[in-house]
Design a protein around this motif. Structure first.
Motif, PDB file in Angstrom:
ATOM      1  N   LEU A 196      77.968  66.208  82.364  1.00  0.00           N
ATOM      2  CA  LEU A 196      78.671  66.523  83.596  1.00  0.00           C
ATOM      3  C   LEU A 196      80.083  66.603  83.189  1.00  0.00           C
ATOM      4  O   LEU A 196      80.877  67.613  83.789  1.00  0.00           O
ATOM      5  N   THR A 224      80.867  69.872  81.586  1.00  0.00           N
ATOM      6  CA  THR A 224      80.606  71.243  82.471  1.00  0.00           C
ATOM      7  C   THR A 224      81.805  71.117  83.637  1.00  0.00           C
ATOM      8  O   THR A 224      82.236  72.328  83.825  1.00  0.00           O
ATOM      9  N   LEU A 257      74.933  65.816  91.085  1.00  0.00           N
ATOM     10  CA  LEU A 257      76.255  66.658  90.970  1.00  0.00           C
ATOM     11  C   LEU A 257      76.228  67.556  89.424  1.00  0.00           C
ATOM     12  O   LEU A 257      77.071  68.561  89.736  1.00  0.00           O
ATOM     13  N   LEU A 258      75.597  67.109  88.356  1.00  0.00           N
ATOM     14  CA  LEU A 258      75.509  67.872  87.341  1.00  0.00           C
ATOM     15  C   LEU A 258      74.982  69.196  87.740  1.00  0.00           C
ATOM     16  O   LEU A 258      75.405  70.201  87.346  1.00  0.00           O
ATOM     17  N   GLN A 259      73.919  69.150  88.597  1.00  0.00           N
ATOM     18  CA  GLN A 259      73.094  70.428  88.890  1.00  0.00           C
ATOM     19  C   GLN A 259      73.941  71.294  89.869  1.00  0.00           C
ATOM     20  O   GLN A 259      74.061  72.463  89.578  1.00  0.00           O
ATOM     21  N   THR A 309      77.219  71.127  89.712  1.00  0.00           N
ATOM     22  CA  THR A 309      78.289  71.765  88.931  1.00  0.00           C
ATOM     23  C   THR A 309      77.835  72.981  88.277  1.00  0.00           C
ATOM     24  O   THR A 309      78.784  74.076  87.771  1.00  0.00           O
ATOM     25  N   GLN A 319      73.194  63.156  88.470  1.00  0.00           N
ATOM     26  CA  GLN A 319      72.138  64.068  88.328  1.00  0.00           C
ATOM     27  C   GLN A 319      72.329  65.406  89.160  1.00  0.00           C
ATOM     28  O   GLN A 319      72.304  66.561  88.892  1.00  0.00           O
ATOM     29  N   ARG A 322      71.000  75.947  79.465  1.00  0.00           N
ATOM     30  CA  ARG A 322      71.145  75.083  80.530  1.00  0.00           C
ATOM     31  C   ARG A 322      69.946  74.275  80.910  1.00  0.00           C
ATOM     32  O   ARG A 322      68.991  74.902  81.090  1.00  0.00           O
ATOM     33  N   LEU A 344      84.312  74.188  83.978  1.00  0.00           N
ATOM     34  CA  LEU A 344      84.255  74.916  85.354  1.00  0.00           C
ATOM     35  C   LEU A 344      85.834  75.293  85.463  1.00  0.00           C
ATOM     36  O   LEU A 344      86.338  76.069  86.011  1.00  0.00           O
TER      37      LEU A 344
END
Lengths: 257, 257
Positions: A143, A146, B142-144, B146, B140, A102, A150
């Motif tokens: 993204l 990921t 949204l990635l975090q 998620t 960025q 990560r 999810l």
DNA sequence: CGTGCGGTTGAAGAGTCTCAACTCGAGTGG
DNA sequence: CCACTCGAGTTGAGACTCTTCAACCGCACG
């Protein structure tokens, strides 16, 4: 816990580990780098290196400091969590092109173990994180991946929380069968055939069951003709519809785009 | 299934739904927009609108076409999946600042239901997706978010797959207590106090249990002095360490940065 | 040829679910 | 104001699924 070191596995060293150019990489179009342009690949070349692991080897220990992130190039690994008393739950299955680690976190949250011989394409963490900020194509692809993971995790929560042992096994078989079909792009109407990449114990850890229950339910599905077994690992699915019914899944696998 | 329409809830309409400027938005620094600059917020202002929901209302039906994505501004919602025979599994708990919907996908994968009165900040999907490509700050963030959700989902897989009913309940209480503490920034040494935002049935759906088992285990934890109950929903945790032991969690909550 | 490991199968037991009766509090209507 | 209803929650008894403990098989490897 169970280290597989058999020479059989060591022989088939699946990828030439030294110099793969990104352009000719087998996961070029599915991994984090999928959207990268040629010049962006050049930057990645400079911060990447390969590592090989043998079946059974720990790739990452939960809690360890991570100085890299990376992609599985070939082979299969599992992601799992273990409680102090030894109960363990698998929380992910890593296949070629899947991402490990990560960005923005220094410690590893899970154990990662190779279940087959495996090759990873590693990126030095610091430069990779810097690149993420300057190269939107990487963050965008990550993204997307990921979000897919999810969804998979949530799908799995339904399996763990609400399905019976028999349905759990059927669900796992269906998932493996489906992924195998999409990988080999078989004529899709013929009966599906594949090898289980996991031991009974690993399946149990995935499904929140004991290995005995896994064994019993596989025997039951075999007895009922839902699957055909040759040896312990080689599986044939004569009727995918039937398997999906057993899994409690609604028919056509609800494709969302 | 259970629609709560009581007027009691309608009265406390928690946020003025008409005109919130992003600058003064309560979730300004935690939602998808957290990293946005003033000019980027201006762009968001143009594609956003608010919607209010009453407790019990369906916000999104699984399978429906989605023409928006958005953030929870106030209130609590649940994300869940249901099998044909009615078994349902909650797969997420949406709190203020949490994101709803998936950019790049047209259909909803889960049911989203408001458990309290709720206000959402919605973005029209098409323009939002366009903005994601041009505004790295959004992707960025949204990635975090998620990645955080993925970690939470995996944590939950351990709960669902390997913990006993008693441990499951303790885990849920610990999570709610922890989030509540971080929200109110209490003096952290005092006993934790909070109200359960979920019915017994919702807890059961979260934990993969029946509501009877939830009720019994809560009674047991109360009898054993792990928690103190006033009424059905008001909980006091006299000793958080003790609760975490009951949850089977390793002590200090393993903070990773 | 023994040893180890993955896997199978059986019997007994524990944990959770199912079905059912009951309590409590809030809202409703005569 | 009180009887009534309805939903959330509690508690009990019995059924059933899955686990636990244990013996055993078969194959690969030394």
């Amino acid at each position: 816990m169970t280290q597989i070191k058999s020479k059989k596995f060591m022989l088939l060293d699946p990828v030439q580990t030294d110099h793969i150019h990104c352009e000719s990489c087998p996961i070029r179009h599915r991994a984090v780098c999928a959207r990268c342009e040629a010049d962006e690949l050049e930057l990645l070349e400079e911060i990447k290196y390969y590592r090989s692991f043998e079946a059974g080897q720990h790739i990452i220990w939960s809690g360890d400091k991570m100085d890299f992130v990376g992609s599985v190039v070939s082979g299969i690994a599992t992601l799992s969590q273990t409680m102090e008393d030894g109960r363990t739950q698998m929380v992910g299955l890593l296949l070629p092109s899947d991402f490990v680690g990560r960005p923005g976190r220094s410690g590893a949250a899970y154990d990662v173990v190779a279940t087959t011989d495996l090759v990873m394409c590693c990126f030095r963490k610091k430069p990779f994180e810097k690149m993420m900020e300057t190269t939107p194509h990487i963050a965008q692809r990550l993204l997307q991946m990921t979000l897919d993971e999810l969804d998979a995790a949530r799908e799995w929560m339904l399996v763990l929380g609400r399905k019976t042992a028999r349905e759990k096994i059927a669900s796992l078989l269906a998932i493996i069968a489906r992924r195998d079909a999409s990988l080999h792009l078989n004529a899709k109407n013929g009966p599906l055939v594949f090898d289980l990449p996991l031991t009974r114990e690993a399946m149990a850890d995935y499904l929140g069951l004991t290995l005995e229950t896994v064994s019993r339910q596989i025997s039951a599905l075999k007895r009922d003709g839902v699957i055909v077994l040759e040896g312990k690992r080689h599986v044939t699915i004569p009727d995918m519809e039937r398997l999906l019914e057993e899994a409690g899944d609604d028919s056509d696998g609800g494709m969302l785009d």
